[in-house]
Design a protein around this motif. Structure first.
Motif, PDB file in Angstrom:
ATOM      1  N   GLY A  36      -2.204  13.964  62.288  1.00 39.86           N
ATOM      2  CA  GLY A  36      -0.976  13.248  62.594  1.00 39.86           C
ATOM      3  C   GLY A  36       0.079  14.125  63.236  1.00 39.86           C
ATOM      4  N   ALA A  37       0.164  15.375  62.814  1.00 39.02           N
ATOM      5  CA  ALA A  37       1.157  16.297  63.365  1.00 39.02           C
ATOM      6  C   ALA A  37       0.881  16.621  64.828  1.00 39.02           C
ATOM      7  N   LYS A  38      -0.367  16.508  65.229  1.00 31.85           N
ATOM      8  CA  LYS A  38      -0.718  16.769  66.622  1.00 31.85           C
ATOM      9  C   LYS A  38      -0.439  15.564  67.517  1.00 31.85           C
ATOM     10  N   VAL A  39      -0.383  14.371  66.928  1.00 34.48           N
ATOM     11  CA  VAL A  39      -0.283  13.152  67.728  1.00 34.48           C
ATOM     12  C   VAL A  39       1.100  12.510  67.667  1.00 34.48           C
ATOM     13  N   ALA A  40       1.576  12.211  66.487  1.00 32.15           N
ATOM     14  CA  ALA A  40       2.789  11.389  66.344  1.00 32.15           C
ATOM     15  C   ALA A  40       4.058  12.038  66.919  1.00 32.15           C
ATOM     16  N   PRO A  41       4.374  13.299  66.642  1.00 33.97           N
ATOM     17  CA  PRO A  41       5.633  13.842  67.183  1.00 33.97           C
ATOM     18  C   PRO A  41       5.710  13.837  68.717  1.00 33.97           C
ATOM     19  N   PRO A  42       4.668  14.275  69.444  1.00 29.45           N
ATOM     20  CA  PRO A  42       4.798  14.225  70.904  1.00 29.45           C
ATOM     21  C   PRO A  42       4.917  12.800  71.450  1.00 29.45           C
ATOM     22  N   VAL A  43       4.192  11.870  70.854  1.00 30.13           N
ATOM     23  CA  VAL A  43       4.272  10.481  71.318  1.00 30.13           C
ATOM     24  C   VAL A  43       5.651   9.905  71.018  1.00 30.13           C
ATOM     25  N   ALA A  44       6.184  10.168  69.837  1.00 31.35           N
ATOM     26  CA  ALA A  44       7.516   9.667  69.485  1.00 31.35           C
ATOM     27  C   ALA A  44       8.577  10.284  70.400  1.00 31.35           C
ATOM     28  N   PHE A  45       8.462  11.564  70.692  1.00 38.52           N
ATOM     29  CA  PHE A  45       9.436  12.215  71.570  1.00 38.52           C
ATOM     30  C   PHE A  45       9.365  11.634  72.981  1.00 38.52           C
ATOM     31  N   ALA A  46       8.166  11.475  73.517  1.00 36.39           N
ATOM     32  CA  ALA A  46       8.009  10.903  74.858  1.00 36.39           C
ATOM     33  C   ALA A  46       8.535   9.469  74.906  1.00 36.39           C
ATOM     34  N   SER A  47       8.306   8.711  73.858  1.00 38.76           N
ATOM     35  CA  SER A  47       8.796   7.334  73.812  1.00 38.76           C
ATOM     36  C   SER A  47      10.316   7.294  73.773  1.00 38.76           C
ATOM     37  N   SER A  48      10.916   8.219  73.047  1.00 36.48           N
ATOM     38  CA  SER A  48      12.382   8.253  73.006  1.00 36.48           C
ATOM     39  C   SER A  48      12.934   8.596  74.387  1.00 36.48           C
ATOM     40  N   LEU A  49      12.270   9.509  75.097  1.00 35.54           N
ATOM     41  CA  LEU A  49      12.706   9.824  76.463  1.00 35.54           C
ATOM     42  C   LEU A  49      12.565   8.617  77.380  1.00 35.54           C
ATOM     43  N   ALA A  50      11.509   7.837  77.179  1.00 34.67           N
ATOM     44  CA  ALA A  50      11.323   6.633  77.991  1.00 34.67           C
ATOM     45  C   ALA A  50      12.453   5.633  77.734  1.00 34.67           C
ATOM     46  N   PHE A  51      12.801   5.422  76.468  1.00 30.06           N
ATOM     47  CA  PHE A  51      13.907   4.515  76.146  1.00 30.06           C
ATOM     48  C   PHE A  51      15.227   5.034  76.719  1.00 30.06           C
ATOM     49  N   LEU A  52      15.481   6.324  76.586  1.00 30.00           N
ATOM     50  CA  LEU A  52      16.723   6.899  77.105  1.00 30.00           C
ATOM     51  C   LEU A  52      16.781   6.801  78.626  1.00 30.00           C
ATOM     52  N   SER A  53      15.667   7.038  79.274  1.00 32.73           N
ATOM     53  CA  SER A  53      15.605   6.916  80.730  1.00 32.73           C
ATOM     54  C   SER A  53      15.886   5.483  81.167  1.00 32.73           C
ATOM     55  N   ALA A  54      15.291   4.527  80.481  1.00 29.22           N
ATOM     56  CA  ALA A  54      15.517   3.122  80.823  1.00 29.22           C
ATOM     57  C   ALA A  54      16.982   2.741  80.609  1.00 29.22           C
ATOM     58  N   LEU A  92      13.453   6.830  66.897  1.00 33.87           N
ATOM     59  CA  LEU A  92      12.288   7.683  67.133  1.00 33.87           C
ATOM     60  C   LEU A  92      12.617   9.148  66.859  1.00 33.87           C
ATOM     61  N   LEU A  93      13.785   9.573  67.274  1.00 36.38           N
ATOM     62  CA  LEU A  93      14.177  10.972  67.065  1.00 36.38           C
ATOM     63  C   LEU A  93      14.553  11.260  65.615  1.00 36.38           C
ATOM     64  N   PHE A  94      14.891  10.220  64.862  1.00 34.74           N
ATOM     65  CA  PHE A  94      15.220  10.357  63.441  1.00 34.74           C
ATOM     66  C   PHE A  94      14.103  11.058  62.672  1.00 34.74           C
ATOM     67  N   ALA A  95      12.868  10.877  63.102  1.00 30.74           N
ATOM     68  CA  ALA A  95      11.729  11.461  62.387  1.00 30.74           C
ATOM     69  C   ALA A  95      11.797  12.983  62.323  1.00 30.74           C
ATOM     70  N   PHE A  96      12.392  13.610  63.312  1.00 35.96           N
ATOM     71  CA  PHE A  96      12.396  15.077  63.353  1.00 35.96           C
ATOM     72  C   PHE A  96      13.317  15.681  62.291  1.00 35.96           C
ATOM     73  N   PRO A  97      14.586  15.283  62.206  1.00 39.23           N
ATOM     74  CA  PRO A  97      15.392  15.843  61.113  1.00 39.23           C
ATOM     75  C   PRO A  97      14.938  15.359  59.742  1.00 39.23           C
TER      76      PRO A  97
END
Length: 175
Positions: free
Chosen positions: A61-79, A107-112
């Motif tokens: 999960g650590a290899k998959v979920a954080p990068p996908v969540a980060f990329a998704s947050s960038l997609a939302f912010l870009s939109a 999505l970014l909430f997961a990191f802190p």
């Protein structure tokens, strides 16, 4: 050349964000309620085996979920940044830009959350797993600590899954 830019329209970026947020939510939820619950409910597993099995679930999960969540947050912010013109309010009564920013924030909430709330238990579980791989038998209070930490990880990871799911729903509501 013009067709390349069509890939990055706000609607396309929202769809990308929704896809990633939905994947992250499903993956996190399945890890918590599928894998880890079955590990905890298997009566024949020792504390060492529980720690090693949890480590496998966590590492994947650590290899998959954080990068996908980060990329998704960038997609939302870009939109949100690229939305133009007068915008109607969403079903929540807020602007689509604000709603997409909230989705990115979830999505970014997961990191802190992971760093501040989950880290102590994660470090203990990873240490238990490493010593179990070296052949150490874990019993007594440490064994109970492993089970308590895995149960704690279960619900704290569920919080992340719900945040990811909330981001997915907010993104869908903008489309």
């Amino acid at each position: 050349m013009h067709s390349v830019y069509a890939l990055f329209t706000p609607a396309a970026m929202i769809r990308l964000g929704v896809l990633g947020a939905g994947f992250s939510a499903g993956y996190s939820f399945a890890s918590s309620h599928g894998s880890v619950k079955s590990i905890l409910k298997t009566p024949t597993l020792t504390a060492s085996q529980i720690a090693m099995n949890w480590d496998q679930v966590f590492t994947r999960g650590a290899k998959v979920a954080p990068p996908v969540a980060f990329a998704s947050s960038l997609a939302f912010l870009s939109a949100a940044y690229r939305l133009k013109g007068p915008l109607a309010t969403t079903a929540l009564g807020i602007s689509p830009k604000l709603q997409l920013n909230i989705a990115a924030g979830l999505l970014l909430f997961a990191f802190p959350w992971t760093f501040l709330r989950m880290r102590p238990g994660l470090e203990r579980l990873l240490a238990y797993s490493a010593s179990a791989r070296k052949g150490a038998q874990i019993d007594g209070p440490e064994a109970e600590g492993i089970k308590a930490d895995v149960e704690d990880w279960h619900w704290t990871n569920s919080v992340r899954a719900f945040a990811f799911g909330g981001a997915c729903v907010l993104g869908l509501m903008v489309l």
